[in-house]
Scaffold this motif. Structure first.
Motif: not given
Length: 273
Positions: A9-17, A44-52, A79-86
């Motif tokens: 998930w740090q490599g190929a799979a993460g970049h593909t997603w 009011r306070s939510l956690l999303d696990v494996g948020c991609g 994937m988190l870099a993309s999430a933060r950008e969004r």
């Protein structure tokens, strides 16, 4: 999470997603909608696990509104870099943590809702992971997750592998209950995990969801996603063309009027602290 899953998930799979983010978000929109409908009205306070790449975290933040606090956690840096950008682009208040939810030191009793869309099947010790998540949840907090049922019930999800099997003999086998896409396929296995980790009011129901995406995206989906996509990243051009042709034939039953349509056979999993 195992070192193999982390590396993937740090490599190929993460970049593909990240590269196929728009396609996957559109395809899984009905599942996101179901998750949002299940959120407690007073959350009011939510956690999303494996948020991609953050689609469900951002949707939850929109639903909870300005007084809500939504956090996504995932192991994948790309994937988190993309999430933060969004999040920045949409001016969302959602925040993201890069870590393994099995081991992360969450603030105790800090979330009143925990959700996941296909993000919880990868832990190397799922009992420890859900015990950790339970500690992060407040009294009365709800857990709502959607995970895949078996490969046999999801022939669309394995169509590329079946089509390419003779061309890619090194494709890894699907191992029941092992970390991965179908790691929660066994309902009794999931029930035992949640019971052993201290959750109560456990409810696991089959859920069949109609999903679709444009036929024009099929080749990209078939040759970039999953085990086939990972192997093709290092394959020669001839093999890529052969697999692409075979995969398209394998997906033929799902093509209808310019759309690829299939049923996602899932578990709708609920529990409470």
């Amino acid at each position: 999470m195992s070192s193999q899953q982390t590396s993937m998930w740090q490599g190929a799979a993460g970049h593909t997603w990240v590269a196929t983010q728009n396609l996957l978000d559109r395809m899984y929109q009905p599942i996101e909608d179901l998750l949002m409908q299940s959120l407690p009205a007073n959350a009011r306070s939510l956690l999303d696990v494996g948020c991609g790449t953050g689609a469900t975290t951002l949707a939850a933040a929109r639903q909870l509104g300005p007084n809500g606090h939504c956090t996504g956690v995932d192991i994948s840096g790309p994937m988190l870099a993309s999430a933060r950008e969004r999040a920045a682009h949409s001016r969302s208040s959602a925040v993201f943590i890069q870590d393994d939810a099995q081991r992360h030191a969450f603030k105790p009793a800090s979330y009143d809702a925990i959700i996941s869309r296909f993000g919880v099947m990868f832990f190397d010790d799922p009992v420890a992971a859900f015990r950790n998540l339970r500690l992060a949840a407040r009294d009365g907090a709800t857990l709502r997750m959607i995970a895949w049922r078996s490969p046999e019930e999801n022939p669309f999800m394995t169509a590329a592998e079946r089509s390419a099997a003779s061309l890619l003999p090194q494709l890894p086998p699907r191992v029941p209950n092992e970390p991965g896409q179908f790691g929660f396929a066994d309902r009794h296995h999931v029930q035992a995990i949640l019971e052993q980790s201290g959750w109560s009011d456990i409810d696991i129901q089959p859920l069949d969801v109609a999903c679709s995406f444009p036929e024009a995206e099929l080749e990209r989906y078939a040759t970039q996603m999953g085990p086939v996509g990972r192997l093709l990243q290092t394959a020669d051009d001839h093999t890529r063309r052969q697999v692409g042709t075979a995969a398209r034939a394998g997906f033929a039953p799902y093509i209808d009027s310019g759309q690829v349509r299939y049923t996602a056979a899932c578990w709708n999993i609920g529990a409470r602290v």
